[in-house]
Design an enzyme around this catalytic site. Structure first.
Site, PDB file in Angstrom:
ATOM      1  CG  HIS A 188      -1.788  -1.245   1.220  1.00  0.00           C
ATOM      2  ND1 HIS A 188      -2.522  -1.612   2.296  1.00  0.00           N
ATOM      3  CD2 HIS A 188      -1.995  -2.190   0.272  1.00  0.00           C
ATOM      4  CE1 HIS A 188      -3.149  -2.742   2.028  1.00  0.00           C
ATOM      5  NE2 HIS A 188      -2.841  -3.106   0.809  1.00  0.00           N
ATOM      6  NE  ARG A 214     -11.115  -1.204  -9.788  1.00  0.00           N
ATOM      7  CZ  ARG A 214      -9.876  -1.589 -10.035  1.00  0.00           C
ATOM      8  NH1 ARG A 214      -9.553  -2.083 -11.216  1.00  0.00           N
ATOM      9  NH2 ARG A 214      -8.951  -1.471  -9.122  1.00  0.00           N
ATOM     10  CD  GLU A 274     -10.336  -6.446 -13.524  1.00  0.00           C
ATOM     11  OE1 GLU A 274      -9.171  -6.060 -13.444  1.00  0.00           O
ATOM     12  OE2 GLU A 274     -11.196  -6.186 -12.667  1.00  0.00           O
ATOM     13  CG  ASN A 276      -2.534  -3.992 -14.807  1.00  0.00           C
ATOM     14  OD1 ASN A 276      -1.939  -3.736 -15.844  1.00  0.00           O
ATOM     15  ND2 ASN A 276      -2.845  -3.075 -13.913  1.00  0.00           N
ATOM     16  NE  ARG A 284      -1.897  -6.987 -10.935  1.00  0.00           N
ATOM     17  CZ  ARG A 284      -2.919  -6.144 -10.941  1.00  0.00           C
ATOM     18  NH1 ARG A 284      -4.158  -6.583 -11.192  1.00  0.00           N
ATOM     19  NH2 ARG A 284      -2.748  -4.873 -10.733  1.00  0.00           N
ATOM     20  CB  CYS A 335      -8.014   1.513 -17.215  1.00  0.00           C
ATOM     21  SG  CYS A 335      -8.832   0.061 -16.533  1.00  0.00           S
TER      22      CYS A 335
HETATM   23  C1  PEP Z   1      -6.151  -4.204 -14.275  1.00  0.00           C
HETATM   24  O1  PEP Z   1      -6.334  -5.305 -13.772  1.00  0.00           O
HETATM   25  O2  PEP Z   1      -5.611  -4.042 -15.380  1.00  0.00           O
HETATM   26  C2  PEP Z   1      -6.598  -2.987 -13.584  1.00  0.00           C
HETATM   27  C3  PEP Z   1      -6.543  -1.809 -14.162  1.00  0.00           C
HETATM   28  O3  PEP Z   1      -7.014  -3.118 -12.295  1.00  0.00           O
HETATM   29  P1  PEP Z   1      -6.019  -3.250 -11.065  1.00  0.00           P
HETATM   30  O4  PEP Z   1      -4.637  -3.003 -11.557  1.00  0.00           O
HETATM   31  O5  PEP Z   1      -6.472  -2.251 -10.068  1.00  0.00           O
HETATM   32  O6  PEP Z   1      -6.229  -4.661 -10.638  1.00  0.00           O
HETATM   33 MG    MG Z   2      -7.595  -5.550 -12.037  1.00  0.00          MG
END
Ligand code: PEP
Ligand code: MG
Length: 755
Positions: free
Chosen positions: A367, A510, A609, A632, A643, A680
């Protein structure tokens, strides 16, 4: 002195006198070894200093051949002296020559001696050198003698750390303490920063090591221990676990140690050898830190950290000062160095003076890293013992691109970095100049370029960059940096502030994406084998609708009289989307009934996603108002590659046929259904990624604030038609037969695009 405690105390006092004498560093060292040898009835006393090249050099001796001084140099893992240095532990042998690690240097004349006692010269857990006494006779040194020699070594530690010995060293062979160091860690937040160390929890600098009156020092120690115990008891009683961010189990550990007889005995013993109470605590703490650095069991390490914290509290109690740096009065160009830090603590510091952050712990998804990125400060983590390797005020460079830290950098490194910082500043100025230029490619294709955000500190970026809006507002960040659950009203206040800052530009909120790697400190974590695939985001929201409902209520109220866009994370089926949308509709009805001003318009969309949505795209697009691709997570699930795990996260290239084909299909289908789609994830924040996305048909991107300038600069120079002509046919080729990334890079180079 054997057995008599008068011995070390007398020695310490004599050493204090020698430290104050106006003599050269070598003379001082020579006097020190003579004093120690005489006091310990040893025939030999030698000081070895750890050098920057990780060797140990004999700096002074009484008893061995004097010609060997500054000539005898050993590897840090060589012989008994090396063993003391690497293990950071005393070695006490009646017959050193029988020990397997014994190695003999003929120039020293060591062969005549059998008994050996070596102790590390430690400071904040770091080995600075080794202090040795030897005797001809085979004898074992008593516990008191070992203790006394360790105490004595503190005086030498101060002398080495003061830099006094550097005058005796050849270039390239200086003492390791206080010398330039390059430390490798993990990049947490991109950026470069030059500045000076501010310790988040500064070590108490002890100016007075030697006690004038040992009984008085023991009383001071006892009183301080009693106060610290009472404080810990009180914190536990009050149940005030949020105090200072400590969790209950940490406080429990404090209490356990505060009453631990072994620890208390060690502290008293150290003071009884003639140290002041605070120097005694430091001695015991330094030994502990040295052991902690060599401890591999994470549980034991954590407990040692707890004990280290407790020693720190004791030290603060003894010196009577709160040594925490003033959050408002930071020096210019402050670089914070901490073992670990919560996000709220980082936000407490004066942003205008803070340039960088160095942590011993903390991965990129922690965080505090999220907050560091939002604040735009360079941050590097996973630097073992960072707090022990620096002193307040030391010059330091944080390289949040390479994940490196340079402590006390030499002039050439410093000027090279200063030049890079100036270069980056010039580039930032160029990006600022693009602020009011409409975002369209060279051949006139408009691209909606938006920002990813999540904290109040992100909001000024909208005006600074001239972004078209916020394409992804991660509402969980407010929850992650709060010490307790934000109430509906606090959420409402934040959402209003976001809409105000956006001044009519769209904001896509979101709903909570918690679970997985996004844990809330105050919410009991559910043990899951695969948290990324577990009970998270919308799954949790639908199972605990109270939480989701209160958030949606806050959003709908904040959006009163304006346009509101709500998006759900981690949706895997159209049914989940329908259920979540129903909650929004119900909340709107509820608010209407109670006379609240409603948003002028509410749009509801979803993140894409989870790969399962790829096989229900038509059904999904028929329902949603908009779509946002989270590359992501989509990448993580497409390739089954965590990831957050550095070993696998970079293993698969997003600029390769499988991913690009998927992304193209999403863009094509969204267009066919007349639904806006944004990307995004991090892919859009990389100029080459943005270039590929535009070629695939994406006309809306949401990027991390630091990427806004570079991506916009690229888009303004890009010929959409040309890049589309290049990329789309490549996707028709058999997967793996063309290196797409290389082709795109070559295209960018040929077109002189700013990548
Ligand atoms: C993603 O998964 O690409 C995304 C934008 O959400 P986060 O990185 O917050 O999981
Ligand atoms: Mg995500």
């Amino acid at each position: 002195m054997r057995g008599a405690l008068g011995g070390p105390r007398v020695l310490l006092r004599r050493l204090r006198e020698v430290m104050a004498e106006p003599v050269s560093a070598q003379e001082r060292l020579d006097k020190i070894v003579v004093l120690i040898a005489a006091n310990m009835v040893a025939e030999v006393c030698s000081v070895y200093v750890l050098r920057v090249d990780e060797t140990l050099e004999l700096y002074a001796t009484e008893g061995l051949n004097r010609q060997a001084v500054h000539q005898t140099v050993m590897r840090a893992d060589e012989g008994l002296v090396g063993l003391v240095a690497t293990e950071a532990n005393p070695i006490n042998l009646s017959d050193a020559q029988a020990h397997p690690a014994f190695s003999y240097r003929p120039e020293t004349g060591e062969e005549a001696y059998h008994a050996f006692l070596g102790v590390p010269i430690l400071r904040a857990g770091n080995t600075l050198g080794v202090l040795v006494v030897q005797n001809r006779a085979r004898r074992t040194y008593s516990e008191e003698e070992v203790e006394a020699l360790q105490t004595t070594s503190m005086v030498l530690a101060e002398m080495i750390a003061s830099g006094e010995l550097s005058t005796l060293a050849r270039p390239g062979a200086e003492p390791a303490a206080h010398h330039a160091q390059r430390l490798k860690g993990v990049a947490l937040a991109e950026g470069l920063a030059l500045g000076h160390v501010v310790l988040h929890e500064p070590r108490v600098v002890i100016t007075n090591i030697v006690a004038d009156n040992v009984q008085k020092e023991l009383k001071r120690l006892d009183a301080a221990i009693a106060t610290v115990r009472a404080d810990v008891d009180l914190m536990l009683e009050r149940g005030d676990v949020a105090d200072g961010g400590e969790h209950r189990d940490v406080l429990e550990a404090y209490r356990m140690f505060a009453y631990d007889r072994g620890w208390l005995h060690k502290l008293r013993e150290a003071v009884m050898t003639g140290l002041t109470a605070e120097a005694g605590v430091e001695r015991v703490q330094s030994d502990l830190r040295a052991r902690m650095l060599r401890q591999t069991d994470p549980y034991i390490r954590d407990r040692m950290h707890d004990l280290d914290d407790l020693a720190h509290r004791l030290m603060r109690q003894l010196t009577g000062k709160d040594h925490a740096p003033s959050r408002e009065q930071l020096p210019e160009n402050a670089i914070l160095v901490a073992r670990s830090m919560g996000p709220a603590a980082l936000l407490d510091y004066d942003r205008r003076r803070l340039r960088g952050l160095v942590l011993e712990e903390g991965g990129p998804t922690s965080h505090v890293s999220i907050v560091a990125r939002a604040l735009g400060i360079a941050a590097v983590g996973e630097i073992p013992n960072a707090t022990g390797l620096v002193d307040s005020g030391d010059a330091i460079i944080v390289d949040g691109i390479m994940g490196e830290v340079h402590v006390r950098p030499p002039p050439d490194i410093e000027s090279a970095y200063a030049e890079r910082v100036r270069f980056r500043a010039r580039r930032q100025a160029q990006y600022r100049a693009l602020r009011d230029v409409p975002c369209a490619t060279k051949d006139g294709v408009p691209v909606t370029l938006m920002l990813n955000a999540g904290l109040v500190v992100d909001l000024p970026h909208i005006a600074e960059t001239g972004a078209a809006g916020i394409g992804l507002f991660r509402t969980e960040l407010q929850f992650m940096v709060s010490p307790s659950f934000p109430r509906t009203n606090e959420q409402y206040t934040l959402y209003r502030a976001v809409l105000d800052a956006a001044e009519g530009r769209p904001v896509i909120f979101r709903t909570l994406d918690i679970g997985g790697d996004k844990v809330l400190p105050y919410m009991r974590a559910v043990e899951e084998e695969n948290p990324a695939l577990g009970w998270r985001a919308i799954r949790l929201g639908l199972d605990r609708p109270g939480l989701l409902r209160s958030q949606i209520r806050a959003l709908c109220r904040a959006g009163g009289g304006r346009e509101l866009k709500i998006m759900f994370p981690m949706v895997s089926t159209v049914d989940e989307f329908d259920q979540a949308k129903t909650i929004v509709e119900r909340e709107l009805t509820h608010l209407r009934r109670h006379g609240y001003p409603l948003p002028e318009r509410v749009e509801v969309g979803t993140m894409l996603e989870v790969p399962s949505l790829l096989f229900q795209l038509d059904e999904l697009l028929a329902r949603v108002d908009f779509l946002s691709v989270g590359s992501n997570d989509l990448m993580q699930f497409l390739y089954a590659a965590d990831r957050g795990n550095a070993r696998v996260s970079d293993r698969f290239d997003p600029l390769s046929a499988p991913v690009l084909r998927v992304l193209k299909e999403i863009a094509d289908k969204s267009r066919a259904h007349g639904r806006p789609v944004t990307l995004c994830g991090e892919l859009a924040s990389k100029p080459l990624g943005a270039l590929a996305l535009v070629a695939l048909g994406y006309r809306s991107l949401s990027v991390t604030p630091s990427a806004f300038g570079p991506v916009k600069a690229l888009l303004l120079e890009l010929d959409t038609e040309k890049v589309t002509q290049l990329l789309c046919p490549l996707l028709e080729q058999p997967a793996g037969s063309v290196a797409i990334r290389e082709k795109l890079s070559a295209f960018a180079a040929a077109e002189s695009l700013p990548i």
